[in-house]
Design a protein around this motif. Sequence first.
Motif, PDB file in Angstrom:
ATOM      1  N   LEU A  83       0.830  -1.204   0.000  1.00 37.34           N
ATOM      2  CA  LEU A  83       0.000   0.000   0.000  1.00 37.34           C
ATOM      3  C   LEU A  83       0.869   1.261   0.000  1.00 37.34           C
ATOM      4  O   LEU A  83       0.589   2.204  -0.738  1.00 37.34           O
ATOM      5  CB  LEU A  83      -0.958  -0.005   1.190  1.00 37.34           C
ATOM      6  CG  LEU A  83      -2.098  -1.014   1.097  1.00 37.34           C
ATOM      7  CD1 LEU A  83      -2.809  -1.154   2.440  1.00 37.34           C
ATOM      8  CD2 LEU A  83      -3.084  -0.617   0.010  1.00 37.34           C
ATOM      9  N   PHE A  84       1.957   1.280   0.817  1.00 38.63           N
ATOM     10  CA  PHE A  84       2.867   2.428   0.834  1.00 38.63           C
ATOM     11  C   PHE A  84       3.495   2.639  -0.540  1.00 38.63           C
ATOM     12  O   PHE A  84       3.594   3.768  -1.025  1.00 38.63           O
ATOM     13  CB  PHE A  84       3.973   2.250   1.876  1.00 38.63           C
ATOM     14  CG  PHE A  84       3.603   2.725   3.255  1.00 38.63           C
ATOM     15  CD1 PHE A  84       3.232   4.055   3.479  1.00 38.63           C
ATOM     16  CD2 PHE A  84       3.631   1.863   4.329  1.00 38.63           C
ATOM     17  CE1 PHE A  84       2.894   4.495   4.750  1.00 38.63           C
ATOM     18  CE2 PHE A  84       3.291   2.296   5.599  1.00 38.63           C
ATOM     19  CZ  PHE A  84       2.922   3.611   5.816  1.00 38.63           C
ATOM     20  N   LEU A  85       3.929   1.554  -1.184  1.00 37.44           N
ATOM     21  CA  LEU A  85       4.523   1.670  -2.522  1.00 37.44           C
ATOM     22  C   LEU A  85       3.509   2.226  -3.526  1.00 37.44           C
ATOM     23  O   LEU A  85       3.840   3.077  -4.352  1.00 37.44           O
ATOM     24  CB  LEU A  85       5.037   0.308  -2.997  1.00 37.44           C
ATOM     25  CG  LEU A  85       6.334  -0.176  -2.355  1.00 37.44           C
ATOM     26  CD1 LEU A  85       6.631  -1.623  -2.765  1.00 37.44           C
ATOM     27  CD2 LEU A  85       7.497   0.726  -2.735  1.00 37.44           C
ATOM     28  N   GLY A  86       2.284   1.727  -3.454  1.00 34.92           N
ATOM     29  CA  GLY A  86       1.228   2.214  -4.349  1.00 34.92           C
ATOM     30  C   GLY A  86       0.917   3.679  -4.134  1.00 34.92           C
ATOM     31  O   GLY A  86       0.751   4.445  -5.095  1.00 34.92           O
ATOM     32  N   ILE A  87       0.865   4.100  -2.879  1.00 37.24           N
ATOM     33  CA  ILE A  87       0.602   5.503  -2.568  1.00 37.24           C
ATOM     34  C   ILE A  87       1.751   6.371  -3.081  1.00 37.24           C
ATOM     35  O   ILE A  87       1.532   7.424  -3.685  1.00 37.24           O
ATOM     36  CB  ILE A  87       0.394   5.704  -1.043  1.00 37.24           C
ATOM     37  CG1 ILE A  87      -0.894   5.009  -0.592  1.00 37.24           C
ATOM     38  CG2 ILE A  87       0.371   7.184  -0.681  1.00 37.24           C
ATOM     39  CD1 ILE A  87      -1.022   4.865   0.920  1.00 37.24           C
TER      40      ILE A  87
END
Length: 182
Positions: free
Chosen positions: A14-18
């Motif tokens: 999720l952090f990478l996607g954000i």
Amino acid sequence: MKEKIEILLSKNKLFLGIGGSILFVILGIWLFLSADSFQQHSFRLLRNPMVIKGIGVLGILFFGATGIFGFKKLFDKKVGLIIDSSGITDNSNASSVGLIEWKDITDIETKQFMSTKFLLINVSNPEKYIGKAKSGMKAKLMRSNMKIYGTPLSITSNTLKYDFGKLEQLIHTEFEQNKNVG
């Protein structure tokens, strides 16, 4: 099935996607603001500032929405995917509708778009699941999936703490064991 299988959302994914979404929003803003500087581009279509601004706006809207979705999921306390005797409860992506009952599933297919693999969950009554959409945007997304893939339901491991190959095998196995139950 004897027990419930719970697959958590991956905070790292999720952090990478954000982070990726933020970068593409910045790129969209840059395209919008610097559209006039593309006048000398060798590709004729990219010489038109309206085209460049349009691409910038689309990038801002699309990646802004994916960033907001990822941010919301970051604080979501729900389990990403639950597989039990009732079916598959999906909370992993923007078009998730909760429980997909085994009795409604007719087939499960694997597809790939670019580098992303996903499972298409074919159901006997797609409108039942489109009707479960909690927003008009989610329903539109599901109808778009329906037009492109023939089903409104898809599952990917992009936001899950689980390898796609293992997820694919697990869901196929559970489907075979439960498709005639209930």
